[in-house]
Write a protein that holds these residues in place. Structure first.
Motif, PDB file in Angstrom:
ATOM      1  N   MET A   1       8.322   5.791  -0.656  1.00  0.00           N
ATOM      2  CA  MET A   1       9.438   5.158  -0.612  1.00  0.00           C
ATOM      3  C   MET A   1       9.472   4.600   0.761  1.00  0.00           C
ATOM      4  O   MET A   1       8.807   4.670   1.666  1.00  0.00           O
ATOM      5  N   ARG A   2      10.647   3.911   0.967  1.00  0.00           N
ATOM      6  CA  ARG A   2      10.593   2.990   2.153  1.00  0.00           C
ATOM      7  C   ARG A   2      10.501   3.896   3.580  1.00  0.00           C
ATOM      8  O   ARG A   2       9.833   3.443   4.578  1.00  0.00           O
ATOM      9  N   ARG A   3      11.447   4.947   3.601  1.00  0.00           N
ATOM     10  CA  ARG A   3      10.999   5.797   4.692  1.00  0.00           C
ATOM     11  C   ARG A   3       9.831   6.366   5.050  1.00  0.00           C
ATOM     12  O   ARG A   3       9.715   6.445   6.508  1.00  0.00           O
ATOM     13  N   ARG A   4       9.156   6.346   4.099  1.00  0.00           N
ATOM     14  CA  ARG A   4       7.843   6.915   4.436  1.00  0.00           C
ATOM     15  C   ARG A   4       6.936   6.006   5.124  1.00  0.00           C
ATOM     16  O   ARG A   4       5.922   6.322   5.973  1.00  0.00           O
ATOM     17  N   ASN A   5       7.095   4.811   5.350  1.00  0.00           N
ATOM     18  CA  ASN A   5       6.350   3.763   5.603  1.00  0.00           C
ATOM     19  C   ASN A   5       6.911   3.006   6.769  1.00  0.00           C
ATOM     20  O   ASN A   5       6.268   2.450   7.608  1.00  0.00           O
ATOM     21  N   LEU A   6       8.390   2.951   6.832  1.00  0.00           N
ATOM     22  CA  LEU A   6       8.772   2.059   8.131  1.00  0.00           C
ATOM     23  C   LEU A   6       8.763   3.168   9.111  1.00  0.00           C
ATOM     24  O   LEU A   6       8.288   2.644   9.990  1.00  0.00           O
ATOM     25  N   ARG A   7       8.993   4.610   9.162  1.00  0.00           N
ATOM     26  CA  ARG A   7       8.898   5.460  10.125  1.00  0.00           C
ATOM     27  C   ARG A   7       9.072   5.144  11.416  1.00  0.00           C
ATOM     28  O   ARG A   7       8.506   5.166  12.422  1.00  0.00           O
ATOM     29  N   ALA A   8      10.293   3.898  11.337  1.00  0.00           N
ATOM     30  CA  ALA A   8      10.522   3.508  12.663  1.00  0.00           C
ATOM     31  C   ALA A   8       9.586   2.347  13.220  1.00  0.00           C
ATOM     32  O   ALA A   8       8.268   2.350  13.186  1.00  0.00           O
ATOM     33  N   ALA A   9      10.120   1.281  13.690  1.00  0.00           N
ATOM     34  CA  ALA A   9       9.340   0.216  13.916  1.00  0.00           C
ATOM     35  C   ALA A   9       8.162   0.153  15.024  1.00  0.00           C
ATOM     36  O   ALA A   9       7.154  -0.140  14.557  1.00  0.00           O
ATOM     37  N   GLY A  10       8.238   1.043  16.034  1.00  0.00           N
ATOM     38  CA  GLY A  10       7.359   1.578  16.882  1.00  0.00           C
ATOM     39  C   GLY A  10       6.366   2.723  16.315  1.00  0.00           C
ATOM     40  O   GLY A  10       5.294   2.471  17.223  1.00  0.00           O
ATOM     41  N   ALA A  11       6.522   3.239  15.486  1.00  0.00           N
ATOM     42  CA  ALA A  11       5.849   4.459  15.148  1.00  0.00           C
ATOM     43  C   ALA A  11       4.455   3.920  14.804  1.00  0.00           C
ATOM     44  O   ALA A  11       3.576   4.277  15.270  1.00  0.00           O
TER      45      ALA A  11
ATOM     46  N   ASN B   1       7.442  -2.868   1.711  1.00  0.00           N
ATOM     47  CA  ASN B   1       8.450  -1.664   1.212  1.00  0.00           C
ATOM     48  C   ASN B   1       8.961  -2.188  -0.163  1.00  0.00           C
ATOM     49  O   ASN B   1       9.579  -1.068  -0.642  1.00  0.00           O
ATOM     50  N   ASN B   2       8.869  -3.255  -0.645  1.00  0.00           N
ATOM     51  CA  ASN B   2       9.321  -3.553  -1.984  1.00  0.00           C
ATOM     52  C   ASN B   2       8.399  -3.205  -2.945  1.00  0.00           C
ATOM     53  O   ASN B   2       8.549  -3.783  -4.016  1.00  0.00           O
ATOM     54  N   LEU B   3       7.034  -2.673  -2.640  1.00  0.00           N
ATOM     55  CA  LEU B   3       6.070  -2.276  -3.567  1.00  0.00           C
ATOM     56  C   LEU B   3       6.682  -1.587  -4.940  1.00  0.00           C
ATOM     57  O   LEU B   3       6.187  -2.150  -5.980  1.00  0.00           O
ATOM     58  N   PRO B   4       7.480  -0.686  -4.643  1.00  0.00           N
ATOM     59  CA  PRO B   4       7.792   0.191  -6.098  1.00  0.00           C
ATOM     60  C   PRO B   4       8.717  -0.949  -6.993  1.00  0.00           C
ATOM     61  O   PRO B   4       8.272  -0.949  -8.325  1.00  0.00           O
ATOM     62  N   THR B   5       9.342  -1.741  -6.515  1.00  0.00           N
ATOM     63  CA  THR B   5      10.093  -2.809  -7.117  1.00  0.00           C
ATOM     64  C   THR B   5       9.151  -3.869  -7.784  1.00  0.00           C
ATOM     65  O   THR B   5       9.251  -4.172  -8.990  1.00  0.00           O
ATOM     66  N   VAL B   6       8.302  -4.247  -7.119  1.00  0.00           N
ATOM     67  CA  VAL B   6       7.117  -5.340  -7.233  1.00  0.00           C
ATOM     68  C   VAL B   6       6.530  -4.709  -8.400  1.00  0.00           C
ATOM     69  O   VAL B   6       5.977  -5.617  -9.247  1.00  0.00           O
ATOM     70  N   LEU B   7       6.180  -3.323  -8.432  1.00  0.00           N
ATOM     71  CA  LEU B   7       5.123  -2.893  -9.283  1.00  0.00           C
ATOM     72  C   LEU B   7       5.968  -2.855 -10.580  1.00  0.00           C
ATOM     73  O   LEU B   7       5.400  -3.193 -11.835  1.00  0.00           O
ATOM     74  N   ALA B   8       7.109  -2.394 -10.768  1.00  0.00           N
ATOM     75  CA  ALA B   8       7.804  -2.294 -12.019  1.00  0.00           C
ATOM     76  C   ALA B   8       7.957  -3.526 -12.594  1.00  0.00           C
ATOM     77  O   ALA B   8       8.037  -3.607 -13.732  1.00  0.00           O
TER      78      ALA B   8
ATOM     79  N   PRO C   1       0.320  -6.239 -14.023  1.00  0.00           N
ATOM     80  CA  PRO C   1       0.270  -5.552 -12.871  1.00  0.00           C
ATOM     81  C   PRO C   1      -0.954  -5.714 -12.160  1.00  0.00           C
ATOM     82  O   PRO C   1      -2.120  -6.327 -12.739  1.00  0.00           O
ATOM     83  N   PRO C   2      -1.472  -5.411 -10.957  1.00  0.00           N
ATOM     84  CA  PRO C   2      -2.555  -5.684 -10.407  1.00  0.00           C
ATOM     85  C   PRO C   2      -3.505  -4.571 -10.765  1.00  0.00           C
ATOM     86  O   PRO C   2      -3.207  -3.577 -11.688  1.00  0.00           O
ATOM     87  N   ASP C   3      -4.751  -4.869 -10.601  1.00  0.00           N
ATOM     88  CA  ASP C   3      -5.814  -3.717 -10.860  1.00  0.00           C
ATOM     89  C   ASP C   3      -5.594  -2.294 -10.492  1.00  0.00           C
ATOM     90  O   ASP C   3      -5.762  -1.421 -11.075  1.00  0.00           O
ATOM     91  N   MET C   4      -5.228  -2.295  -9.109  1.00  0.00           N
ATOM     92  CA  MET C   4      -4.794  -1.135  -8.278  1.00  0.00           C
ATOM     93  C   MET C   4      -3.580  -1.330  -7.224  1.00  0.00           C
ATOM     94  O   MET C   4      -3.197  -2.216  -7.026  1.00  0.00           O
ATOM     95  N   ALA C   5      -3.304  -0.148  -7.063  1.00  0.00           N
ATOM     96  CA  ALA C   5      -1.976  -0.051  -6.216  1.00  0.00           C
ATOM     97  C   ALA C   5      -2.153   1.059  -5.456  1.00  0.00           C
ATOM     98  O   ALA C   5      -2.642   2.219  -5.855  1.00  0.00           O
ATOM     99  N   ASP C   6      -1.435   1.384  -4.344  1.00  0.00           N
ATOM    100  CA  ASP C   6      -1.206   2.651  -3.588  1.00  0.00           C
ATOM    101  C   ASP C   6       0.486   2.875  -3.822  1.00  0.00           C
ATOM    102  O   ASP C   6       1.329   2.054  -3.807  1.00  0.00           O
ATOM    103  N   ILE C   7       0.711   4.227  -4.357  1.00  0.00           N
ATOM    104  CA  ILE C   7       2.040   4.582  -4.574  1.00  0.00           C
ATOM    105  C   ILE C   7       2.540   6.091  -3.732  1.00  0.00           C
ATOM    106  O   ILE C   7       1.619   6.761  -4.035  1.00  0.00           O
TER     107      ILE C   7
END
Length: 449
Positions: free
Chosen positions: A1-11, A88-95, A103-109
């Motif tokens: 989800m978004r928070r797992r990958n945003l992790r603050a801009a500087g992180a 961060n829009n990956l879940p929506t794009v995949l759905a 769908p693409p051949d592969m993805a990370d979720i």
């Protein structure tokens, strides 16, 4: 989800800086990367293209993942992997892509619940052909995270250790305390730290996910992985006595308002980033932050604190003896496939190898449960301290809120996020919060069906 990958801009931006600065502070790195290094011959027999939609963009991991792809290309020169950085829009794009039949051949979720949904809809292809390399490199605890309906549909390629506490070294030295091994020691040390002149805790309550992480680690350390997973799947209600016990422990932190940077009001206003700078800025406003391995990047990008002399970390302390104090909570990116071709199979097997993991790990910002990748590949001592436990963890659980319907587990201002903010505001209202959590969970799971 978004928070797992945003992790603050500087992180994420600071990952390379973390590797360089900390390596210098701790005297460099080891040369070893993989426990067993067997040269892999170039394979020209497998041909084809692989389309891959991923969360990682230019500022959040695209470059190191491309390095993994480039290494794969050297071994499979007739296979082309086309990586698309979706963000961060990956879940929506995949759905949308899955619903449209393209769908693409592969993805990370990053959400097991989403993977389970796709698997139940028969949109994913099982990766049972990779059973050999997966079993060789990952323990059963890690493989179970990618099993749905008894079949292996995914595996965790990149993980974040969420069972960590980061501390201000000078504040601990001034108070004369060391890294606590138990929860009771942590609470006692917090009082000592406060008496020495610095509040013990910094809490980013403006973002409800930090509070869910705090609860999850307390619940895990109190009742162990089996019960944790049952609550994650809503097989245990939020009104269960076990939740009451965990919330009482959590209230010992949240209710100690004078020992929180800015008090309750400040904690409700502080973002995750602010909670980190509170503890590691100058002057420090607190001594500890309860959060994952990505805290280090924020420290280096937004404060002047240095590794070892300014900041360090310890694992979440034990609460109940026998509840498996070494269990690790993670967030992570799981590799899935929507099609099955020889080219896809080759790439999946390569990603499951220790060699692939080491390529990213040596650049920093990468955790893995691939136990055949040596911890020596990590670029510095602090990274090794935060990520090495993943290599040997016999019990691993996925972030609880990532396993739940988004309406309950990952939506700002509602469900867990909003209700734990209310709990931060009124930590004595344990029974009331439990009832509200159960009502919200029941509604979200009913809608999911």
């Amino acid at each position: 989800m978004r928070r797992r990958n945003l992790r603050a801009a500087g992180a994420v931006v600071a990952v390379v800086a973390l590797a360089i600065i900390v390596a210098a502070a701790f005297g460099g790195t080891s040369k070893g990367a993989v426990k067993s290094t067997k040269a892999q011959a170039v394979n020209t027999g497998v041909k084809g293209k692989v389309s891959f939609d991923g969360i990682w963009t230019s500022s959040t991991g695209q470059k190191p993942f491309q390095a993994v792809i480039d290494a794969f290309h050297k071994k499979y020169p007739n296979v082309t992997v086309n990586y698309k950085p979706v963000g961060n829009n990956l879940p929506t794009v995949l759905a949308t892509a899955v619903a449209g039949g393209h769908p693409p051949d592969m993805a990370d979720i990053a959400q097991p619940g989403t993977i389970k949904q796709f698997a139940n809809q028969h949109k994913l292809k099982p990766i049972t052909y990779a059973a050999g390399v997966l079993k060789q490199n990952f323990s059963p605890a890690w493989l179970s995270l990618g099993k749905f309906g008894g079949k292996q549909y995914a595996f965790v390629f990149k993980a974040a250790n969420k069972s960590l506490v980061w501390y201000n070294v000078p504040a601990f030295k001034t108070a004369g305390v060391k890294s606590p091994k138990t929860f009771s020691q942590l609470l006692n040390d917090a009082k000592t730290i406060k008496a020495s002149g610095t509040p013990a805790y910094s809490i980013g309550g403006a973002e409800g996910w930090t509070l869910t992480d705090l609860f999850e680690n307390i619940y895990l350390r109190t009742f162990g992985p089996a019960k944790y997973n049952a609550l994650s799947a809503h097989k245990i209600k939020w009104t269960d006595p076990s939740v009451t016990t965990a919330l009482k422990s959590m209230a010992k932190i949240l209710g100690d308002t004078s020992n929180i940077a800015g008090g309750t009001a400040g904690a409700l206003q502080d973002s995750f980033n602010q909670s980190v700078t509170n503890a590691f800025g100058s002057p420090a406003k607190a001594a500890m932050v309860f959060e994952a391995d990505f805290v280090g990047g924020v420290i280096l990008s937004q404060t002047k604190a240095k590794p070892k002399t300014g900041f360090n970390t310890f694992v979440w302390p034990q609460i109940t003896a026998g509840a498996n104090a070494k269990a690790v909570e993670i967030a992570g990116d799981l590799m899935v496939t929507f099609r099955d071709t020889p080219a896809i199979r080759a790439f999946v097997k390569y990603l499951a190898s220790a060699q692939a993991a080491a390529i990213w790990a040596k650049q920093g910002g990468f955790g893995t449960g691939n136990h055949n990748m040596s911890a020596s590949v990590y670029p510095d001592a602090i990274t090794r301290a935060t990520e090495a436990p993943l290599l040997t963890a016999k019990s691993v659980v996925f972030d609880m809120s990532d396993n739940q319907p988004p309406a309950f587990g990952s939506t700002a201002g509602q469900g867990e996020w909003g209700l734990f903010q209310k709990f931060l505001e009124k930590p004595k209202n344990i029974s009331g919060i439990q009832k509200q959590l159960e009502t919200a969970a029941a509604a979200a799971y009913k809608k999911k069906k």
